[in-house]
Scaffold this motif. Structure first.
Motif, PDB file in Angstrom:
ATOM      1  N   VAL A  71       0.825  -1.206   0.000  1.00  0.00           N
ATOM      2  CA  VAL A  71       0.000   0.000   0.000  1.00  0.00           C
ATOM      3  C   VAL A  71       0.860   1.256   0.000  1.00  0.00           C
ATOM      4  O   VAL A  71       0.377   2.341  -0.341  1.00  0.00           O
ATOM      5  CB  VAL A  71      -0.959   0.027   1.215  1.00  0.00           C
ATOM      6  CG1 VAL A  71      -1.958  -1.106   1.119  1.00  0.00           C
ATOM      7  CG2 VAL A  71      -0.194  -0.039   2.530  1.00  0.00           C
ATOM      8  N   ASP A  72       2.132   1.118   0.386  1.00  0.00           N
ATOM      9  CA  ASP A  72       3.029   2.255   0.343  1.00  0.00           C
ATOM     10  C   ASP A  72       4.169   1.949  -0.624  1.00  0.00           C
ATOM     11  O   ASP A  72       4.333   0.830  -1.079  1.00  0.00           O
ATOM     12  CB  ASP A  72       3.576   2.589   1.732  1.00  0.00           C
ATOM     13  CG  ASP A  72       4.346   1.427   2.340  1.00  0.00           C
ATOM     14  OD1 ASP A  72       4.253   0.299   1.815  1.00  0.00           O
ATOM     15  OD2 ASP A  72       5.039   1.637   3.359  1.00  0.00           O
ATOM     16  N   GLY A  73       4.938   2.962  -0.942  1.00  0.00           N
ATOM     17  CA  GLY A  73       6.097   2.754  -1.801  1.00  0.00           C
ATOM     18  C   GLY A  73       5.803   2.660  -3.279  1.00  0.00           C
ATOM     19  O   GLY A  73       6.684   2.291  -4.059  1.00  0.00           O
ATOM     20  N   ASN A  74       4.592   3.001  -3.692  1.00  0.00           N
ATOM     21  CA  ASN A  74       4.253   2.950  -5.113  1.00  0.00           C
ATOM     22  C   ASN A  74       4.585   4.296  -5.763  1.00  0.00           C
ATOM     23  O   ASN A  74       3.716   5.066  -6.189  1.00  0.00           O
ATOM     24  CB  ASN A  74       2.776   2.583  -5.291  1.00  0.00           C
ATOM     25  CG  ASN A  74       2.478   1.210  -4.729  1.00  0.00           C
ATOM     26  OD1 ASN A  74       3.138   0.233  -5.085  1.00  0.00           O
ATOM     27  ND2 ASN A  74       1.513   1.127  -3.827  1.00  0.00           N
ATOM     28  N   ASP A  75       5.881   4.559  -5.804  1.00  0.00           N
ATOM     29  CA  ASP A  75       6.410   5.806  -6.340  1.00  0.00           C
ATOM     30  C   ASP A  75       7.821   5.524  -6.824  1.00  0.00           C
ATOM     31  O   ASP A  75       8.435   4.512  -6.494  1.00  0.00           O
ATOM     32  CB  ASP A  75       6.397   6.897  -5.272  1.00  0.00           C
ATOM     33  CG  ASP A  75       7.241   6.524  -4.068  1.00  0.00           C
ATOM     34  OD1 ASP A  75       8.471   6.690  -4.134  1.00  0.00           O
ATOM     35  OD2 ASP A  75       6.686   6.041  -3.058  1.00  0.00           O
ATOM     36  N   TYR A  76       8.360   6.454  -7.601  1.00  0.00           N
ATOM     37  CA  TYR A  76       9.616   6.163  -8.292  1.00  0.00           C
ATOM     38  C   TYR A  76      10.861   6.421  -7.448  1.00  0.00           C
ATOM     39  O   TYR A  76      11.913   5.837  -7.731  1.00  0.00           O
ATOM     40  CB  TYR A  76       9.638   6.871  -9.654  1.00  0.00           C
ATOM     41  CG  TYR A  76       8.664   6.155 -10.552  1.00  0.00           C
ATOM     42  CD1 TYR A  76       9.016   4.944 -11.137  1.00  0.00           C
ATOM     43  CD2 TYR A  76       7.354   6.600 -10.703  1.00  0.00           C
ATOM     44  CE1 TYR A  76       8.103   4.227 -11.880  1.00  0.00           C
ATOM     45  CE2 TYR A  76       6.440   5.880 -11.448  1.00  0.00           C
ATOM     46  CZ  TYR A  76       6.819   4.690 -12.030  1.00  0.00           C
ATOM     47  OH  TYR A  76       5.896   3.951 -12.748  1.00  0.00           O
ATOM     48  N   LEU A  77      10.766   7.213  -6.392  1.00  0.00           N
ATOM     49  CA  LEU A  77      11.890   7.276  -5.467  1.00  0.00           C
ATOM     50  C   LEU A  77      12.050   5.937  -4.747  1.00  0.00           C
ATOM     51  O   LEU A  77      13.163   5.430  -4.593  1.00  0.00           O
ATOM     52  CB  LEU A  77      11.699   8.413  -4.465  1.00  0.00           C
ATOM     53  CG  LEU A  77      11.917   9.823  -5.008  1.00  0.00           C
ATOM     54  CD1 LEU A  77      11.694  10.860  -3.917  1.00  0.00           C
ATOM     55  CD2 LEU A  77      13.312   9.984  -5.601  1.00  0.00           C
ATOM     56  N   THR A  78      10.933   5.346  -4.322  1.00  0.00           N
ATOM     57  CA  THR A  78      11.005   4.024  -3.697  1.00  0.00           C
ATOM     58  C   THR A  78      11.487   2.980  -4.689  1.00  0.00           C
ATOM     59  O   THR A  78      12.309   2.116  -4.352  1.00  0.00           O
ATOM     60  CB  THR A  78       9.636   3.614  -3.123  1.00  0.00           C
ATOM     61  OG1 THR A  78       9.229   4.579  -2.155  1.00  0.00           O
ATOM     62  CG2 THR A  78       9.702   2.240  -2.462  1.00  0.00           C
ATOM     63  N   HIS A  79      11.013   3.038  -5.915  1.00  0.00           N
ATOM     64  CA  HIS A  79      11.487   2.092  -6.935  1.00  0.00           C
ATOM     65  C   HIS A  79      13.002   2.187  -7.106  1.00  0.00           C
ATOM     66  O   HIS A  79      13.679   1.173  -7.278  1.00  0.00           O
ATOM     67  CB  HIS A  79      10.781   2.367  -8.264  1.00  0.00           C
ATOM     68  CG  HIS A  79       9.454   1.705  -8.384  1.00  0.00           C
ATOM     69  ND1 HIS A  79       8.904   1.354  -9.593  1.00  0.00           N
ATOM     70  CD2 HIS A  79       8.554   1.321  -7.451  1.00  0.00           C
ATOM     71  CE1 HIS A  79       7.720   0.788  -9.404  1.00  0.00           C
ATOM     72  NE2 HIS A  79       7.491   0.771  -8.101  1.00  0.00           N
ATOM     73  N   GLY A  80      13.537   3.401  -7.077  1.00  0.00           N
ATOM     74  CA  GLY A  80      14.982   3.562  -7.178  1.00  0.00           C
ATOM     75  C   GLY A  80      15.704   2.913  -6.012  1.00  0.00           C
ATOM     76  O   GLY A  80      16.761   2.281  -6.187  1.00  0.00           O
ATOM     77  N   ARG A  81      15.133   3.043  -4.819  1.00  0.00           N
ATOM     78  CA  ARG A  81      15.732   2.394  -3.648  1.00  0.00           C
ATOM     79  C   ARG A  81      15.631   0.881  -3.756  1.00  0.00           C
ATOM     80  O   ARG A  81      16.528   0.146  -3.312  1.00  0.00           O
ATOM     81  CB  ARG A  81      15.068   2.907  -2.371  1.00  0.00           C
ATOM     82  CG  ARG A  81      15.391   4.376  -2.086  1.00  0.00           C
ATOM     83  CD  ARG A  81      14.947   4.794  -0.704  1.00  0.00           C
ATOM     84  NE  ARG A  81      13.505   4.959  -0.586  1.00  0.00           N
ATOM     85  CZ  ARG A  81      12.850   6.100  -0.827  1.00  0.00           C
ATOM     86  NH1 ARG A  81      13.525   7.173  -1.224  1.00  0.00           N
ATOM     87  NH2 ARG A  81      11.541   6.171  -0.671  1.00  0.00           N
ATOM     88  N   ASP A  82      14.543   0.398  -4.336  1.00  0.00           N
ATOM     89  CA  ASP A  82      14.401  -1.045  -4.542  1.00  0.00           C
ATOM     90  C   ASP A  82      15.453  -1.568  -5.511  1.00  0.00           C
ATOM     91  O   ASP A  82      16.003  -2.665  -5.323  1.00  0.00           O
ATOM     92  CB  ASP A  82      12.994  -1.374  -5.074  1.00  0.00           C
ATOM     93  CG  ASP A  82      11.901  -1.235  -4.023  1.00  0.00           C
ATOM     94  OD1 ASP A  82      12.226  -1.128  -2.826  1.00  0.00           O
ATOM     95  OD2 ASP A  82      10.716  -1.233  -4.414  1.00  0.00           O
ATOM     96  N   VAL A  83      15.720  -0.807  -6.568  1.00  0.00           N
ATOM     97  CA  VAL A  83      16.771  -1.205  -7.509  1.00  0.00           C
ATOM     98  C   VAL A  83      18.105  -1.301  -6.780  1.00  0.00           C
ATOM     99  O   VAL A  83      18.871  -2.260  -6.960  1.00  0.00           O
ATOM    100  CB  VAL A  83      16.860  -0.214  -8.687  1.00  0.00           C
ATOM    101  CG1 VAL A  83      18.082  -0.511  -9.556  1.00  0.00           C
ATOM    102  CG2 VAL A  83      15.589  -0.265  -9.536  1.00  0.00           C
ATOM    103  N   ALA A  84      18.386  -0.324  -5.930  1.00  0.00           N
ATOM    104  CA  ALA A  84      19.639  -0.345  -5.172  1.00  0.00           C
ATOM    105  C   ALA A  84      19.709  -1.562  -4.256  1.00  0.00           C
ATOM    106  O   ALA A  84      20.772  -2.202  -4.136  1.00  0.00           O
ATOM    107  CB  ALA A  84      19.772   0.938  -4.350  1.00  0.00           C
TER     108      ALA A  84
END
Length: 275
Positions: A71-84
């Motif tokens: 429900v959270d983290g559906n944004d591209y800053l979070t996606h970038g952190r997920d890639v990292a």
């Protein structure tokens, strides 16, 4: 490590959140990131082709494919952190990041937050780092009115989301006339993302601005932007003036690497040889 066999794997990127990815081959890593609602599965022709010489990883971003739905983290800053987090968990270095559509935003988000030390090249496919701008000469995803209508009137139900991607697939993604089974295949991949996550990501994408990061990438490392034919009159001048340093290649529709894999793979091969 995956070698001759395609493997389906998961990695924990934050408490309770797993990213799914496909992996095959060994060598220097190529990391493919798909666009809105799609899975790394869409890169299957690239996985098969490049895994003879590279360690190929095709990920499902958070909320998409077989990755965790949150429900959270559906944004591209979070996606970038997920890639990292995926890069760190797999111990990857000397990476070429390859984003498609909003996967470009994942790519630039990663660079903005974590830098370029682990990268040796960036490939982006058919999306501007500034999806919304009042300047009609700039490469954007549409007018404010058009994007507002999609966000508030269309992506409000599973049926609305499927209808949107059906129209987008036949009008923008694919140039040939698809048989119903092929369209259903693409829509079924897309439907693994719940409509409410799709809406959140769509809205975040529209208001994202990674222009400065994209400029820095082009100025400091090997970079390539694929552009669909229907965008070329606006997109190519935009990239050449706003993103100096990027190579550009125009071909096909938005999903050109899926529709024309041999030609697309050949262009990417040439780029990789120069690294």
């Amino acid at each position: 490590m995956a070698k001759d066999r395609l493997e389906s794997k998961y990695v924990t990127v934050s408490p309770g959140v797993e990213l799914h990815f496909w992996e095959k081959g060994e060598g220097k890593p190529l990391v493919f990131i798909p666009g809105l609602t799609f899975s790394g599965e869409i890169f299957k022709a690239q996985i098969e082709h490049f895994s003879s010489d590279y360690r190929v990883i095709a990920m499902d971003p958070r909320g998409q494919g077989y990755s965790s739905k949150t429900v959270d983290g559906n944004d591209y800053l979070t996606h970038g952190r997920d890639v990292a987090a995926l890069i760190d968990a797999l111990g990857l270095e000397d990476i070429v990041l390859i984003g498609w559509s909003t996967g470009n935003l994942d790519t630039w988000s990663y660079v903005q937050q974590f830098g370029k030390d682990k990268l040796r090249g960036v490939v982006t496919i058919d999306m501007s780092p500034l999806p919304l701008s009042p300047d009609p000469a700039w490469w954007t995803e549409g007018t404010i009115e058009e994007l507002s209508a999609v966000a508030t009137q269309v992506l409000t139900s599973p049926e609305g989301s499927r209808g949107f991607f059906s129209e987008y697939a036949t009008g923008v993604m694919i140039q040939h006339e698809m048989a119903p089974a092929e369209l259903d295949y693409l829509l079924d991949i897309s439907a693994r993302t719940p409509y409410w996550i799709c809406k959140a990501l769509f809205c975040d994408a529209v208001f994202s601005n990674f222009l400065d990061t994209a400029k820095d990438v082009g100025a400091t490392m090997p970079s390539l932007m694929f552009i669909a034919e229907h965008w070329q009159d606006v997109a190519r001048p935009f990239v050449e003036t706003q993103l100096p340093g990027y190579g550009t290649y125009v071909m096909g529709g938005h999903l050109m690497f899926y529709e024309y894999p041999e030609k697309w793979n050949g262009v990417l091969e040439e780029f990789l040889r120069r690294l």
